[in-house]
Motif scaffolding. Sequence first.
Motif, PDB file in Angstrom:
ATOM      1  N   GLY A 175     -56.475  56.915 118.803  1.00 20.07           N
ATOM      2  CA  GLY A 175     -54.512  56.915 118.723  1.00 20.07           C
ATOM      3  C   GLY A 175     -54.924  56.110 120.062  1.00 20.07           C
TER       4      GLY A 175
ATOM      5  N   ARG B 279     -55.728  54.121 113.992  1.00 20.41           N
ATOM      6  CA  ARG B 279     -55.502  54.224 112.297  1.00 20.41           C
ATOM      7  C   ARG B 279     -55.199  52.814 111.478  1.00 20.41           C
ATOM      8  NH1 ARG B 279     -51.842  58.809 109.900  1.00 20.41           N
ATOM      9  NH2 ARG B 279     -50.966  57.369 111.148  1.00 20.41           N
TER      10      ARG B 279
ATOM     11  N   SER C 103     -51.783  50.785 112.695  1.00 22.46           N
ATOM     12  CA  SER C 103     -51.638  49.489 113.778  1.00 22.46           C
ATOM     13  C   SER C 103     -51.559  48.648 114.039  1.00 22.46           C
ATOM     14  CB  SER C 103     -50.445  50.534 114.579  1.00 22.46           C
ATOM     15  OG  SER C 103     -49.809  51.392 114.503  1.00 22.46           O
TER      16      SER C 103
ATOM     17  N   GLY D 135     -59.534  61.000 110.931  1.00 19.70           N
ATOM     18  CA  GLY D 135     -59.448  62.381 109.521  1.00 19.70           C
ATOM     19  C   GLY D 135     -59.748  62.498 108.630  1.00 19.70           C
TER      20      GLY D 135
ATOM     21  N   ALA E  82     -56.146  60.961 119.229  1.00 17.76           N
ATOM     22  CA  ALA E  82     -55.459  60.797 118.225  1.00 17.76           C
ATOM     23  C   ALA E  82     -54.419  62.060 117.508  1.00 17.76           C
ATOM     24  CB  ALA E  82     -56.445  60.034 116.987  1.00 17.76           C
TER      25      ALA E  82
ATOM     26  N   ILE F 186     -51.247  63.996 115.093  1.00 16.39           N
ATOM     27  CA  ILE F 186     -50.477  63.293 113.896  1.00 16.39           C
ATOM     28  C   ILE F 186     -49.539  65.483 114.465  1.00 16.39           C
ATOM     29  CG2 ILE F 186     -51.652  62.063 112.265  1.00 16.39           C
ATOM     30  CD1 ILE F 186     -51.923  64.295 110.565  1.00 16.39           C
TER      31      ILE F 186
ATOM     32  N   LEU G 292     -56.336  65.482 123.930  1.00 13.96           N
ATOM     33  CA  LEU G 292     -54.852  66.086 124.694  1.00 13.96           C
ATOM     34  C   LEU G 292     -54.852  66.946 123.816  1.00 13.96           C
ATOM     35  CD1 LEU G 292     -53.204  63.700 126.099  1.00 13.96           C
ATOM     36  CD2 LEU G 292     -55.639  63.708 125.788  1.00 13.96           C
TER      37      LEU G 292
ATOM     38  N   LYS H  18     -53.225  72.938 118.456  1.00 13.13           N
ATOM     39  CA  LYS H  18     -53.345  72.604 119.864  1.00 13.13           C
ATOM     40  C   LYS H  18     -53.211  73.885 120.391  1.00 13.13           C
ATOM     41  CE  LYS H  18     -52.054  68.523 119.675  1.00 13.13           C
ATOM     42  NZ  LYS H  18     -52.977  67.188 120.450  1.00 13.13           N
TER      43      LYS H  18
HETATM   44  P1  NAP Z   1     -48.164  58.707 119.253  1.00 11.17           P
HETATM   45  O1  NAP Z   1     -47.156  58.401 119.706  1.00 11.17           O
HETATM   46  O2  NAP Z   1     -47.228  59.747 117.644  1.00 11.17           O
HETATM   47  O3  NAP Z   1     -48.900  57.832 118.767  1.00 11.17           O
HETATM   48  C1  NAP Z   1     -50.421  59.066 118.039  1.00 11.17           C
HETATM   49  C2  NAP Z   1     -52.106  57.296 117.946  1.00 11.17           C
HETATM   50  O4  NAP Z   1     -52.724  58.100 117.261  1.00 11.17           O
HETATM   51  C3  NAP Z   1     -50.980  56.205 117.405  1.00 11.17           C
HETATM   52  O5  NAP Z   1     -52.057  55.704 118.172  1.00 11.17           O
HETATM   53  C4  NAP Z   1     -51.760  56.042 116.243  1.00 11.17           C
HETATM   54  O6  NAP Z   1     -51.828  55.284 115.703  1.00 11.17           O
HETATM   55  C5  NAP Z   1     -53.057  57.583 116.166  1.00 11.17           C
HETATM   56  N1  NAP Z   1     -52.928  58.084 115.347  1.00 11.17           N
HETATM   57  C6  NAP Z   1     -52.675  58.733 114.025  1.00 11.17           C
HETATM   58  N2  NAP Z   1     -53.120  59.266 113.443  1.00 11.17           N
HETATM   59  C7  NAP Z   1     -54.669  58.803 113.684  1.00 11.17           C
HETATM   60  C8  NAP Z   1     -56.421  58.935 113.207  1.00 11.17           C
HETATM   61  N3  NAP Z   1     -56.330  59.637 112.212  1.00 11.17           N
HETATM   62  N4  NAP Z   1     -56.756  57.738 113.077  1.00 11.17           N
HETATM   63  C9  NAP Z   1     -56.688  57.649 114.009  1.00 11.17           C
HETATM   64  N5  NAP Z   1     -55.529  57.606 115.110  1.00 11.17           N
HETATM   65  C10 NAP Z   1     -54.654  58.468 114.615  1.00 11.17           C
HETATM   66  O7  NAP Z   1     -49.006  59.962 119.629  1.00 11.17           O
HETATM   67  P2  NAP Z   1     -48.245  60.423 120.949  1.00 11.17           P
HETATM   68  O8  NAP Z   1     -46.916  60.818 121.570  1.00 11.17           O
HETATM   69  O9  NAP Z   1     -48.662  59.293 122.204  1.00 11.17           O
HETATM   70  O10 NAP Z   1     -49.569  61.612 121.283  1.00 11.17           O
HETATM   71  C11 NAP Z   1     -50.819  61.044 122.103  1.00 11.17           C
HETATM   72  C12 NAP Z   1     -51.763  62.616 122.356  1.00 11.17           C
HETATM   73  O11 NAP Z   1     -50.671  63.538 123.013  1.00 11.17           O
HETATM   74  C13 NAP Z   1     -51.454  63.701 120.778  1.00 11.17           C
HETATM   75  O12 NAP Z   1     -52.571  64.291 120.779  1.00 11.17           O
HETATM   76  C14 NAP Z   1     -50.113  64.543 120.467  1.00 11.17           C
HETATM   77  O13 NAP Z   1     -50.468  65.528 120.210  1.00 11.17           O
HETATM   78  C15 NAP Z   1     -50.616  64.675 122.631  1.00 11.17           C
HETATM   79  N6  NAP Z   1     -48.970  65.375 123.149  1.00 11.17           N
HETATM   80  C16 NAP Z   1     -48.425  64.865 122.827  1.00 11.17           C
HETATM   81  C17 NAP Z   1     -46.680  65.361 123.853  1.00 11.17           C
HETATM   82  C18 NAP Z   1     -44.921  64.289 123.650  1.00 11.17           C
HETATM   83  O14 NAP Z   1     -44.384  64.650 124.022  1.00 11.17           O
HETATM   84  N7  NAP Z   1     -45.415  62.773 123.277  1.00 11.17           N
HETATM   85  C19 NAP Z   1     -46.449  65.703 123.915  1.00 11.17           C
HETATM   86  C20 NAP Z   1     -47.896  67.352 124.245  1.00 11.17           C
HETATM   87  C21 NAP Z   1     -49.269  66.621 123.340  1.00 11.17           C
HETATM   88  P3  NAP Z   1     -51.647  54.715 114.417  1.00 11.17           P
HETATM   89  O15 NAP Z   1     -49.676  53.964 114.825  1.00 11.17           O
HETATM   90  O16 NAP Z   1     -52.338  53.800 113.491  1.00 11.17           O
HETATM   91  O17 NAP Z   1     -50.964  55.989 113.275  1.00 11.17           O
END
Ligand code: NAP
Length: 258
Positions: free
Chosen positions: A12, A37, A39, A65, A91, A93, A140, A160
């Motif tokens: 991701g 996935r 993008s 997934g 990665a 969702i 993560l 998580k």
């Molecule tokens: P994001 O902006 O939604 O980006 C998600 C990334 O994961 C994208 O590159 C997406 O690619 C990819 N992805 C989603 N489903 C996938 C799959 N089935 N297989 C492969 N790639 C997949 O998320 P983020 O905020 O950067 O979060 C990154 C991590 O940090 C996650 O584990 C999230 O739970 C954790 N986190 C985030 C926050 C926050 O505040 N942002 C807080 C706590 C934890 P595509 O576009 O190609 O689908």
Amino acid sequence: MALHSRVALVTGASRGIGRAIAARLAREGAAVVVNYRSSRTQAETVVGEIQAAGGSALAIQADVGEPGAAAALVEEVERRLGALDILVNNAAIIHRGDLEALDPAALEQMWRVNVTGLAALSREAARLMKPRRWGRIINLASIAAHGTALPGTTFYAATKAAVIALTRRFAMELGPYGITVNAIAPGFILTDMVAAERTPEELQALLARMAERAMVRRIGRPEDIAAVAAFLAGEESGFLTAQTITVDGGRMDYIGHS
Ligand code: NAP
């Protein structure tokens, strides 16, 4: 160049936190696989930026997934780069909802990506790391797992919490092979994930509220998480394992004292 000659896979990594981690690991000298996935254009942009900065990267599509995706992805990494030293299970969702709005299909889908995919990739990566007696797995998690009071994250939090539990168990299983397994639990980081399904006004109000609830009085940036990932990926963190490092600017809205 602390990660010179290391091969890293960041799932991701087409945007958000994964993108920042990929860029940071590449800056430290690792050859980085930018997984995505759907993008593709964004993933290729990340690769281009890394290469323009003098780093090494390539993009590989895989939906983590999907059953069988982990094995195919790691095989392709091995075929193209010859090894895998650092796995960042980034990665994930989110389907927002609380108990009243329980949607079993949405929960199952989150579980498949956030938990089953992470476990499958960890197993496949460990297969390559074990003979080399060195490896870093970085998962993560989220402070939602610790029990933050942000509504709508109930079932996401459960996935998580599973990540944190698996981090400890995998660390115990893989420690004898020189492989460390740690998690990062980010607080509120501005990415597409938190912006999705919110109007610009709702998002602005949420950002202000989240900044107010952090001791450092700001929300996080993907680079804040990437800096910790770089440390966990490196040589100097070799005696640190089974831990979940909270990187949230000192959030103060936990259930129980919200
Ligand atoms: P994001 O902006 O939604 O980006 C998600 C990334 O994961 C994208 O590159 C997406 O690619 C990819 N992805 C989603 N489903 C996938 C799959 N089935 N297989 C492969 N790639 C997949 O998320 P983020 O905020 O950067 O979060 C990154 C991590 O940090 C996650 O584990 C999230 O739970 C954790 N986190 C985030 C926050 C926050 O505040 N942002 C807080 C706590 C934890 P595509 O576009 O190609 O689908």
